[in-house]
Design a protein around this motif. Structure first.
Motif, PDB file in Angstrom:
ATOM      1  N   MET A   1       0.841  -1.181   0.000  1.00 38.63           N
ATOM      2  CA  MET A   1       0.000   0.000   0.000  1.00 38.63           C
ATOM      3  C   MET A   1       0.880   1.236   0.000  1.00 38.63           C
ATOM      4  O   MET A   1       2.031   1.201   0.424  1.00 38.63           O
ATOM      5  CB  MET A   1      -0.925   0.012   1.207  1.00 38.63           C
ATOM      6  CG  MET A   1      -0.246   0.289   2.535  1.00 38.63           C
ATOM      7  SD  MET A   1      -1.428   0.321   3.874  1.00 38.63           S
ATOM      8  CE  MET A   1      -0.334   0.678   5.245  1.00 38.63           C
ATOM      9  N   CYS A   2       0.368   2.332  -0.479  1.00 39.65           N
ATOM     10  CA  CYS A   2       1.107   3.578  -0.513  1.00 39.65           C
ATOM     11  C   CYS A   2       1.038   4.239   0.866  1.00 39.65           C
ATOM     12  O   CYS A   2      -0.054   4.534   1.367  1.00 39.65           O
ATOM     13  CB  CYS A   2       0.512   4.510  -1.569  1.00 39.65           C
ATOM     14  SG  CYS A   2       1.303   6.134  -1.626  1.00 39.65           S
ATOM     15  N   ASN A   3       2.193   4.470   1.480  1.00 39.34           N
ATOM     16  CA  ASN A   3       2.210   5.161   2.770  1.00 39.34           C
ATOM     17  C   ASN A   3       3.164   6.347   2.769  1.00 39.34           C
ATOM     18  O   ASN A   3       3.638   6.776   3.819  1.00 39.34           O
ATOM     19  CB  ASN A   3       2.546   4.196   3.911  1.00 39.34           C
ATOM     20  CG  ASN A   3       3.933   3.589   3.793  1.00 39.34           C
ATOM     21  OD1 ASN A   3       4.698   3.944   2.889  1.00 39.34           O
ATOM     22  ND2 ASN A   3       4.259   2.681   4.693  1.00 39.34           N
ATOM     23  N   LEU A   4       3.428   6.880   1.568  1.00 43.75           N
ATOM     24  CA  LEU A   4       4.289   8.051   1.449  1.00 43.75           C
ATOM     25  C   LEU A   4       4.061   8.710   0.088  1.00 43.75           C
ATOM     26  O   LEU A   4       4.069   8.034  -0.936  1.00 43.75           O
ATOM     27  CB  LEU A   4       5.763   7.630   1.589  1.00 43.75           C
ATOM     28  CG  LEU A   4       6.832   8.692   1.353  1.00 43.75           C
ATOM     29  CD1 LEU A   4       6.701   9.850   2.332  1.00 43.75           C
ATOM     30  CD2 LEU A   4       8.222   8.058   1.450  1.00 43.75           C
ATOM     31  N   TYR A   5       3.831  10.022   0.103  1.00 43.57           N
ATOM     32  CA  TYR A   5       3.733  10.766  -1.157  1.00 43.57           C
ATOM     33  C   TYR A   5       4.215  12.189  -0.937  1.00 43.57           C
ATOM     34  O   TYR A   5       4.510  12.599   0.197  1.00 43.57           O
ATOM     35  CB  TYR A   5       2.312  10.719  -1.735  1.00 43.57           C
ATOM     36  CG  TYR A   5       1.267  11.547  -1.019  1.00 43.57           C
ATOM     37  CD1 TYR A   5       0.915  12.814  -1.477  1.00 43.57           C
ATOM     38  CD2 TYR A   5       0.588  11.047   0.098  1.00 43.57           C
ATOM     39  CE1 TYR A   5      -0.066  13.564  -0.840  1.00 43.57           C
ATOM     40  CE2 TYR A   5      -0.392  11.786   0.736  1.00 43.57           C
ATOM     41  CZ  TYR A   5      -0.713  13.041   0.265  1.00 43.57           C
ATOM     42  OH  TYR A   5      -1.680  13.789   0.897  1.00 43.57           O
ATOM     43  N   MET A  57      -6.216  18.235   5.765  1.00 38.37           N
ATOM     44  CA  MET A  57      -6.815  17.111   6.466  1.00 38.37           C
ATOM     45  C   MET A  57      -5.717  16.155   6.917  1.00 38.37           C
ATOM     46  O   MET A  57      -4.656  16.070   6.289  1.00 38.37           O
ATOM     47  CB  MET A  57      -7.803  16.359   5.574  1.00 38.37           C
ATOM     48  CG  MET A  57      -8.989  17.173   5.122  1.00 38.37           C
ATOM     49  SD  MET A  57     -10.184  16.131   4.222  1.00 38.37           S
ATOM     50  CE  MET A  57     -11.368  17.370   3.703  1.00 38.37           C
ATOM     51  N   THR A  58      -6.005  15.396   7.975  1.00 39.01           N
ATOM     52  CA  THR A  58      -5.080  14.380   8.449  1.00 39.01           C
ATOM     53  C   THR A  58      -5.240  13.123   7.614  1.00 39.01           C
ATOM     54  O   THR A  58      -6.360  12.650   7.388  1.00 39.01           O
ATOM     55  CB  THR A  58      -5.351  14.065   9.929  1.00 39.01           C
ATOM     56  OG1 THR A  58      -5.170  15.253  10.701  1.00 39.01           O
ATOM     57  CG2 THR A  58      -4.400  12.988  10.435  1.00 39.01           C
ATOM     58  N   TRP A  59      -4.124  12.578   7.155  1.00 35.59           N
ATOM     59  CA  TRP A  59      -4.169  11.361   6.342  1.00 35.59           C
ATOM     60  C   TRP A  59      -4.368  10.160   7.254  1.00 35.59           C
ATOM     61  O   TRP A  59      -3.498   9.798   8.021  1.00 35.59           O
ATOM     62  CB  TRP A  59      -2.886  11.239   5.543  1.00 35.59           C
ATOM     63  CG  TRP A  59      -2.832  10.028   4.649  1.00 35.59           C
ATOM     64  CD1 TRP A  59      -3.881   9.232   4.270  1.00 35.59           C
ATOM     65  CD2 TRP A  59      -1.672   9.486   4.012  1.00 35.59           C
ATOM     66  NE1 TRP A  59      -3.447   8.235   3.441  1.00 35.59           N
ATOM     67  CE2 TRP A  59      -2.096   8.364   3.261  1.00 35.59           C
ATOM     68  CE3 TRP A  59      -0.320   9.839   4.004  1.00 35.59           C
ATOM     69  CZ2 TRP A  59      -1.207   7.594   2.518  1.00 35.59           C
ATOM     70  CZ3 TRP A  59       0.567   9.074   3.268  1.00 35.59           C
ATOM     71  CH2 TRP A  59       0.130   7.969   2.530  1.00 35.59           C
ATOM     72  N   GLY A  60      -5.558   9.532   7.127  1.00 33.74           N
ATOM     73  CA  GLY A  60      -5.885   8.329   7.889  1.00 33.74           C
ATOM     74  C   GLY A  60      -7.215   8.440   8.594  1.00 33.74           C
ATOM     75  O   GLY A  60      -7.364   9.232   9.519  1.00 33.74           O
ATOM     76  N   THR A  73      -5.443   4.253   5.961  1.00 33.14           N
ATOM     77  CA  THR A  73      -4.958   5.244   5.004  1.00 33.14           C
ATOM     78  C   THR A  73      -5.364   4.956   3.569  1.00 33.14           C
ATOM     79  O   THR A  73      -5.522   5.875   2.774  1.00 33.14           O
ATOM     80  CB  THR A  73      -3.425   5.334   5.073  1.00 33.14           C
ATOM     81  OG1 THR A  73      -2.867   4.029   4.867  1.00 33.14           O
ATOM     82  CG2 THR A  73      -2.978   5.848   6.439  1.00 33.14           C
ATOM     83  N   ASN A  74      -5.511   3.670   3.225  1.00 40.01           N
ATOM     84  CA  ASN A  74      -5.812   3.266   1.848  1.00 40.01           C
ATOM     85  C   ASN A  74      -7.132   2.512   1.804  1.00 40.01           C
ATOM     86  O   ASN A  74      -7.406   1.685   2.681  1.00 40.01           O
ATOM     87  CB  ASN A  74      -4.716   2.364   1.291  1.00 40.01           C
ATOM     88  CG  ASN A  74      -3.367   3.059   1.122  1.00 40.01           C
ATOM     89  OD1 ASN A  74      -2.374   2.420   0.844  1.00 40.01           O
ATOM     90  ND2 ASN A  74      -3.313   4.370   1.288  1.00 40.01           N
ATOM     91  N   ALA A 149      -8.599   9.637   3.301  1.00 43.34           N
ATOM     92  CA  ALA A 149      -7.891   8.449   2.833  1.00 43.34           C
ATOM     93  C   ALA A 149      -8.090   8.413   1.325  1.00 43.34           C
ATOM     94  O   ALA A 149      -8.928   9.150   0.786  1.00 43.34           O
ATOM     95  CB  ALA A 149      -8.445   7.181   3.485  1.00 43.34           C
ATOM     96  N   PHE A 150      -7.336   7.580   0.612  1.00 39.82           N
ATOM     97  CA  PHE A 150      -7.548   7.507  -0.827  1.00 39.82           C
ATOM     98  C   PHE A 150      -7.615   6.065  -1.302  1.00 39.82           C
ATOM     99  O   PHE A 150      -7.145   5.144  -0.637  1.00 39.82           O
ATOM    100  CB  PHE A 150      -6.505   8.310  -1.620  1.00 39.82           C
ATOM    101  CG  PHE A 150      -5.077   8.076  -1.247  1.00 39.82           C
ATOM    102  CD1 PHE A 150      -4.395   6.950  -1.671  1.00 39.82           C
ATOM    103  CD2 PHE A 150      -4.390   9.005  -0.482  1.00 39.82           C
ATOM    104  CE1 PHE A 150      -3.072   6.736  -1.345  1.00 39.82           C
ATOM    105  CE2 PHE A 150      -3.051   8.815  -0.149  1.00 39.82           C
ATOM    106  CZ  PHE A 150      -2.403   7.672  -0.589  1.00 39.82           C
ATOM    107  N   LEU A 151      -8.253   5.910  -2.455  1.00 37.29           N
ATOM    108  CA  LEU A 151      -8.506   4.589  -3.014  1.00 37.29           C
ATOM    109  C   LEU A 151      -7.241   3.979  -3.608  1.00 37.29           C
ATOM    110  O   LEU A 151      -6.366   4.695  -4.104  1.00 37.29           O
ATOM    111  CB  LEU A 151      -9.574   4.661  -4.103  1.00 37.29           C
ATOM    112  CG  LEU A 151     -11.045   4.631  -3.664  1.00 37.29           C
ATOM    113  CD1 LEU A 151     -11.374   5.833  -2.782  1.00 37.29           C
ATOM    114  CD2 LEU A 151     -11.971   4.614  -4.885  1.00 37.29           C
TER     115      LEU A 151
END
Length: 204
Positions: A1-5, A57-60, A73-74, A149-151
């Motif tokens: 899963m993506c946990n950094l951008y 916004m807070t991610w999660g 998060t995802n 969160a994102f898809l």
């Protein structure tokens, strides 16, 4: 899963790609590494309708109580009852501006003994900015939030060489963004497909 951008674009660059918006339009700080739990810029439709609004916004998402409330998060399982309310209501969908995202190598580097960061994005000369398909929720009575969160979806060939299980759902400016923010659930969720390999680049 993506946990950094990363999101290093300016407010003017956001306007040029996504159109006008209200909210905190002071110039954004450069965000080279956004991790879960960090605050990040998000564009959404206000509850009252109309155009877009920029806010942090807070991610999660706070997770289900049965799972101890650990932030999520995802969003991979679009049929999960946990996501139903946000996916059904276009006003709970948002777009998450991005300049690049990271996946970690499966095996550590022999020299450093650490997994390496591999960054992905679009051609930076032509398309330095894009968006993830996101959902959001207001904060609670404790004063925290809002949260996003994102898809994610199946990985394309480029990302799959590093992380074969999944990649974020990437939206093209214009029709894809409008469809995600406005369409009925089934039509909007049909955007959850791998992005075209030919349009992406490894950034290393």
């Amino acid at each position: 899963m993506c946990n950094l951008y990363s999101m290093t674009a300016t407010v003017d660059e956001l306007r040029r790609l996504f159109g006008p918006f209200d909210g905190d339009t002071a110039n954004l700080p450069r965000l080279d590494e956004i991790y879960p739990g960090h605050s990040a810029p998000v564009l959404r439709r206000p509850e009252s309708g109309g155009g877009l609004k920029l806010e942090r916004m807070t991610w999660g998402f706070p997770g289900p109580a049965a799972a101890g409330g650990r932030p999520v998060t995802n969003v991979r399982n679009l049929e999960s009852p946990f996501w139903r309310g946000a996916l059904n209501d276009p006003k709970r969908r948002c777009i998450v501006p991005v300049t690049s995202f990271c996946e970690w190598t499966a095996e550590p580097d022999p020299a450093t003994k650490r997994k390496a960061k591999i960054w992905f994005g679009l051609d930076p000369a032509a398309h330095p900015l894009f968006a993830f398909a996101g959902i959001w929720r207001p904060g609670g009575s404790d004063g925290e939030g809002p949260f996003m969160a994102f898809l994610t979806c199946a990985a394309n060939e480029l990302v799959g060489k590093v992380h074969p299980k999944a990649m974020p759902v990437m939206l093209r400016p214009g029709a894809d963004v409008e469809r995600w923010l406005s369409a009925e659930r089934a039509d909007a969720c049909a955007l959850a497909v791998p992005f075209a390999d030919a349009d992406m680049r490894r950034m290393d």
